[in-house]
Design an enzyme around this catalytic site. Sequence first.
Site, short mmCIF file in Angstrom:
data_model
loop_
_atom_site.label_atom_id
_atom_site.label_comp_id
_atom_site.label_asym_id
_atom_site.label_seq_id
_atom_site.Cartn_x
_atom_site.Cartn_y
_atom_site.Cartn_z
CB ALA A 113 -0.86 -0.01 1.26
N GLY B 20 0.41 -5.14 0.70
CA GLY B 20 -0.76 -5.10 -0.17
C GLY B 20 -0.45 -5.64 -1.56
CD GLU C 67 -2.78 -7.82 2.30
OE1 GLU C 67 -2.48 -6.63 2.12
OE2 GLU C 67 -3.47 -8.21 3.25
CD GLU D 29 1.22 -5.99 5.21
OE1 GLU D 29 2.03 -6.91 5.48
OE2 GLU D 29 0.54 -5.98 4.16
#
Length: 699
Positions: free
Chosen positions: A60, A99, A102, A122
């Site tokens: 992210a 992310g 993911e 994370e």
Amino acid sequence: MLVSYELVDDIGVITVNNPPVNALSHGVREGLVTALATAQADSSKAIVLLCEGRTFIAGADISEFGKPPQAPSLPEVNAAIEGASKPVIAALHGTALGGGFEVALSCHYRCAVSDAAVGLPEVKLGLLPGAGGTQRVPRLIGVEAALDMIASGKPVTAAKALKLGLIDRVVDAPLKAAALAYARELVAEGAMLRRVRDMTVPAEDASAEQFASWRTTLGKRMRGQQAPQRIVACVEAASRLPFDEGLAFERGQFVECTESEQSAALRHIFFAERQAPKVLGLDPASQPRPIQRVGIIGGGTMGGGIAMCFANAGIPVTLLELNQDGLDRGLALIGKNYGITVSKGKLSEQEAIRRERLIRGTTDYADLGEVDLVIEAVFESMEVKRQVFARLDEVCKPGAILATNTSYLDVNEIARVTSRPQDVVGLHFFSPANIMRLLEVVRADDTADDVLATAMAIGKRIGKVPVLARVCFGFIGNRMLRQYAREAQLCMIEGASPEQIDGALTGFGMAMGPLAVGDLAGLDIGYKARQALTDAQKGDPKSYCIADALVEMGRLGQKSGAGYYRYDPETRARSVDPEVLEVIEAQASKHGVSPRALSSDEILDRHLMALVNEGFRILEEGIAQRPGDIDVAYVHGYGFPAYQGGPMFYAAQRGLASVRDRLKALQRQTGAGYWEPAPLLERLVSKGKSLDDWMAEKH
Ligand code: 3H9
């Protein structure tokens, strides 16, 4: 264009191009949804998702956290990918992280080139995977391996990811062609839409005891941190709840993490680490000088550790000692340290031998004629350093960088001994040098811009976090440490035990308390340094009398089996020593101090205030470039908990007015000049400004 789409024969190719690391900023998320919709509607039979540049999506966009969310959210993007009616294949290179990984987990198939890595880092930002990572990974590889990966945040190589079942195939470069071939193969065999959400978590390792044991282990290993515990809860949810409920649980936990002070602190450190090596005002044309061989003067613990840093990065080292005995001892110590790493299973024997062979010993200065950088790590005496630098000036080739590892001494004075002060710089490593990540780069008055650029570049190359400091006694870290160490001594003489003082600081998250650190380093070091000072330089006797008394009793710290604590000769286990409490009482009475009960809060607060006030002085004097640099120095050199963000971040979070008021109160109580709030702090408070405002105005 952040995300583009093309049809290559019958395969749709979605390409993300958001340099430098293809972070999932709002535009990328939006672009992915649009490209996917196009691919769904056209004649493609399968869809490949890949990235331009140096890496697949690395996560992210961290700079978006703490700001209002913008649709589509990443879980929405992932749901669209997973729900696609054609096979979606992620093609990974570089580091598919957070992310980014993911997104790949939401694809139906994953292939990667062999030097790619995948991971969910994370936790290092005080977060947890918030777009299905905690739900999909245990479905693919089981609870144990999932927790290992998510709670450590460590990346996994493509080969290991394949073995675990996180990816389906390792392919040869060029990636795009290989991914297209893989996609065609899947189409030809009529491969199903393999959705991880439809899998179940293997039941065998998902017992309540298993999760309880993980909570305990992580409670110890990552003491004080919230995210690891939440990660266990999410993986537990994956093993107990239907996918959508697990995903909702994960989302709730993720949002709470993003709003936590711990995550704000860790994100601050993430960006501060990357800012620190950037030297403000440096001539943009200055290129780092090439460094192919390094010389180290001094084969003691420090010199040996520094030599290992370079050998570990594949850079050959010439290690110089004055005589053969000293050299043999130094090289043997390096061999022993590599041996320990091998015995812990952290390095293969072959690799250890390769690294050790990169370090060549000598007793002859003439052997330093060809090195590009030489780092002096000899005894901390100006006289000795001057002799070394005069000799280096004679033997080193023109353009070689001459660096000193001094912790306190004046780098300008050292530079003046040479005919090339522009090539002299401080490179201050922290013990143990092969482990601690901080590297203070000390800029002397004449240090050339390209020498600084080289110092920063080589620091990064050997895995350090370089932080720029200007010349002063103790530079950034040790100058602040003196104030902190003073408070430890004063708290003791006022009535706190060593255990209580260390406990207050470790309770805050410090890796070790100040007195345990003193014992580890050796109390004789400070004692000897004090002997060279005048009474006025030494300051208030109450701030060193206990330390002096202990050294004079032969209590030198861990190496003599006793210092502020007693140490078991076999295990080095630490215990409280009543004799120390007697010494403290005797010194208190000698100096007319009546013991009182100190709360842990007071102890902690005084230590933090001592750091912070000096930090403001250091900033104003230009010793440090930025508040974040001080934070990075404290986190990577002094065991300050990253999840508290460093001393200056702590001050900003607490509020500068509150810090100023507390300092004034301490000044009123003690009458001590050092508690007078730093002028910069006073000014910022009176104008209602923050440290960020100050930085913005300065540049
Ligand atoms: C996440 O993904 C949460 C999700 O689970 C859920 C969401 C709903 N964002 O490190 P470098 C910048 S959390 C923004 O020097 P390298 C960095 O600041 C995220 N910026 O390069 C620097 O900027 P500058 C999980 C980022 O080659 C530049 O890129 N992911 C981000 O040594 C180059 O960085 C992570 O935690 C980002 N995500 O290493 C991965 N990443 O040039 C974090 C980097 O202005 N990133 N920047 O100084 C890394 O670990 C390393 O950057 C990486 C590259 C290994 C990728």
